[in-house]
Design a protein around this motif. Structure first.
Motif, mmCIF file in Angstrom:
data_model
loop_
_atom_site.group_PDB
_atom_site.id
_atom_site.type_symbol
_atom_site.label_atom_id
_atom_site.label_comp_id
_atom_site.label_asym_id
_atom_site.label_seq_id
_atom_site.Cartn_x
_atom_site.Cartn_y
_atom_site.Cartn_z
ATOM 1 N N LEU A 181 90.407 116.085 28.840
ATOM 2 C CA LEU A 181 89.325 115.119 28.681
ATOM 3 C C LEU A 181 89.427 114.390 27.344
ATOM 4 O O LEU A 181 89.201 113.177 27.269
ATOM 5 C CB LEU A 181 87.976 115.831 28.783
ATOM 6 C CG LEU A 181 86.728 114.960 28.629
ATOM 7 C CD1 LEU A 181 86.678 113.894 29.705
ATOM 8 C CD2 LEU A 181 85.468 115.811 28.673
ATOM 9 N N ALA A 182 89.783 115.119 26.280
ATOM 10 C CA ALA A 182 89.934 114.478 24.970
ATOM 11 C C ALA A 182 91.048 113.444 24.996
ATOM 12 O O ALA A 182 90.904 112.324 24.465
ATOM 13 C CB ALA A 182 90.210 115.537 23.906
ATOM 14 N N ILE A 183 92.181 113.780 25.641
ATOM 15 C CA ILE A 183 93.281 112.823 25.754
ATOM 16 C C ILE A 183 92.865 111.622 26.593
ATOM 17 O O ILE A 183 93.177 110.464 26.253
ATOM 18 C CB ILE A 183 94.521 113.517 26.350
ATOM 19 C CG1 ILE A 183 95.015 114.615 25.407
ATOM 20 C CG2 ILE A 183 95.626 112.509 26.631
ATOM 21 C CD1 ILE A 183 96.128 115.453 25.969
ATOM 22 N N LEU A 237 89.838 110.424 26.988
ATOM 23 C CA LEU A 237 88.919 109.589 26.207
ATOM 24 C C LEU A 237 89.666 108.790 25.143
ATOM 25 O O LEU A 237 89.331 107.629 24.871
ATOM 26 C CB LEU A 237 87.845 110.463 25.560
ATOM 27 C CG LEU A 237 86.784 111.030 26.500
ATOM 28 C CD1 LEU A 237 85.842 111.943 25.737
ATOM 29 C CD2 LEU A 237 85.990 109.914 27.170
ATOM 30 N N THR A 238 90.683 109.390 24.538
ATOM 31 C CA THR A 238 91.488 108.661 23.556
ATOM 32 C C THR A 238 92.198 107.479 24.216
ATOM 33 O O THR A 238 92.204 106.357 23.680
ATOM 34 C CB THR A 238 92.524 109.596 22.919
ATOM 35 O OG1 THR A 238 91.854 110.716 22.339
ATOM 36 C CG2 THR A 238 93.318 108.877 21.853
ATOM 37 N N TYR A 239 92.787 107.729 25.377
ATOM 38 C CA TYR A 239 93.449 106.645 26.117
ATOM 39 C C TYR A 239 92.446 105.575 26.530
ATOM 40 O O TYR A 239 92.736 104.368 26.446
ATOM 41 C CB TYR A 239 94.158 107.224 27.336
ATOM 42 C CG TYR A 239 94.828 106.183 28.202
ATOM 43 C CD1 TYR A 239 96.020 105.586 27.785
ATOM 44 C CD2 TYR A 239 94.273 105.806 29.413
ATOM 45 C CE1 TYR A 239 96.633 104.624 28.569
ATOM 46 C CE2 TYR A 239 94.890 104.842 30.203
ATOM 47 C CZ TYR A 239 96.073 104.256 29.779
ATOM 48 O OH TYR A 239 96.674 103.309 30.561
ATOM 49 N N ALA A 240 91.248 106.013 26.957
ATOM 50 C CA ALA A 240 90.219 105.047 27.351
ATOM 51 C C ALA A 240 89.776 104.195 26.172
ATOM 52 O O ALA A 240 89.520 102.992 26.324
ATOM 53 C CB ALA A 240 89.026 105.779 27.959
ATOM 54 N N SER A 241 89.678 104.808 24.990
ATOM 55 C CA SER A 241 89.276 104.027 23.807
ATOM 56 C C SER A 241 90.342 103.003 23.449
ATOM 57 O O SER A 241 90.028 101.867 23.057
ATOM 58 C CB SER A 241 89.017 104.965 22.640
ATOM 59 O OG SER A 241 90.200 105.647 22.262
ATOM 60 N N ILE A 242 91.623 103.382 23.591
ATOM 61 C CA ILE A 242 92.704 102.422 23.313
ATOM 62 C C ILE A 242 92.661 101.272 24.297
ATOM 63 O O ILE A 242 92.790 100.097 23.922
ATOM 64 C CB ILE A 242 94.063 103.142 23.353
ATOM 65 C CG1 ILE A 242 94.152 104.172 22.222
ATOM 66 C CG2 ILE A 242 95.206 102.140 23.247
ATOM 67 C CD1 ILE A 242 95.385 105.044 22.282
ATOM 68 N N ARG A 243 92.451 101.593 25.574
ATOM 69 C CA ARG A 243 92.341 100.533 26.585
ATOM 70 C C ARG A 243 91.116 99.663 26.339
ATOM 71 O O ARG A 243 91.144 98.452 26.582
ATOM 72 C CB ARG A 243 92.258 101.171 27.973
ATOM 73 C CG ARG A 243 93.487 101.959 28.372
ATOM 74 C CD ARG A 243 94.640 101.064 28.727
ATOM 75 N NE ARG A 243 94.353 100.287 29.930
ATOM 76 C CZ ARG A 243 95.171 99.358 30.415
ATOM 77 N NH1 ARG A 243 96.300 99.085 29.774
ATOM 78 N NH2 ARG A 243 94.867 98.686 31.506
ATOM 79 N N LEU A 244 90.068 100.278 25.824
ATOM 80 C CA LEU A 244 88.856 99.519 25.540
ATOM 81 C C LEU A 244 89.096 98.519 24.420
ATOM 82 O O LEU A 244 88.604 97.384 24.465
ATOM 83 C CB LEU A 244 87.724 100.469 25.160
ATOM 84 C CG LEU A 244 86.317 99.871 25.024
ATOM 85 C CD1 LEU A 244 85.850 99.276 26.339
ATOM 86 C CD2 LEU A 244 85.344 100.936 24.544
#
Length: 205
Positions: A115-117, A119-126
């Motif tokens: 989940l942490a990974i 969320l990190t990927y989602a923040s980069i995409r964001l």
């Protein structure tokens, strides 16, 4: 109206249960308790049916001649071992609980890592898709709370002002979690009211 009998039964049961909570009438409380007991029994049977279906699906995957999934074998062995241990020792046995906890905690920790990974990927995409303050606030919040949860700033707890600030920051995730729970409660209430008013009829097929 489709399935008028099912709709009438659902509405009547919902009204009786609600009235049993709010009105001090012994008969209503007795009927309410009986209906809730029935619901618990039906939910238990539904869970049992779901487990049987899951076992059948994994047996089918394991016995398939093409694309045989050997992970299903691990799932079945773990399931039947846990079932046998629970029946022989009972779920309240300390040894059984220790074994289950020793397996469950690493699995949950692994899921939190994934989940942490994610969320990190989602923040980069964001950051790539949207420009503005919200992605920055999201990224800064994630970094701050990861640092707070890591325990790196535990030495700073000796400073009164920093300790107060960190205590206030640590309350923010709790407030967010309560907000999520309130949203779930309101969503459940809305769904119940829609079923009670026959706006939604999931029981009509």
């Amino acid at each position: 109206m489709r399935a008028p009998l099912s709709t009438a039964i659902a509405i009547a049961a919902g009204i009786v249960v609600l009235l049993g909570y709010f009105l001090p009438v012994p008969e209503l409380k007795m009927i309410r308790s009986m209906l809730i007991d029935w619901a618990v029994i039906v939910a238990g049977i539904a869970g049992l049916i779901a487990i049987i279906h899951l076992v059948k699906v994994h047996i089918k995957k394991l016995s398939s001649e093409q694309n045989r999934d050997y992970y299903s074998l691990i799932t079945l062995i773990a399931f039947f071992f846990t079932l046998a241990a629970g029946l022989l020792l009972s779920p309240s046995d300390q040894r059984f609980q220790q074994v289950v906890t020793s397996i469950q905690v690493p699995v949950e920790a692994s899921l939190m890592g994934v989940l942490a990974i994610s969320l990190t990927y989602a923040s980069i995409r964001l950051f790539q898709r949207r420009k503005g303050w919200m992605p920055i606030i999201f990224a800064v919040s994630a970094v701050v709370f990861l640092i707070l949860a890591s325990g790196f700033l535990s030495i700073a707890d000796q400073v009164p002002l920093v300790k107060t600030l960190m205590s206030a920051l640590n309350m923010l995730p709790v407030a967010g979690a309560r907000g999520i729970l309130l949203g779930i409660a309101l969503g459940s209430l809305t769904t119940g009211l829609r079923i009670l008013l026959a706006a939604d009829r999931p029981y009509s097929g």
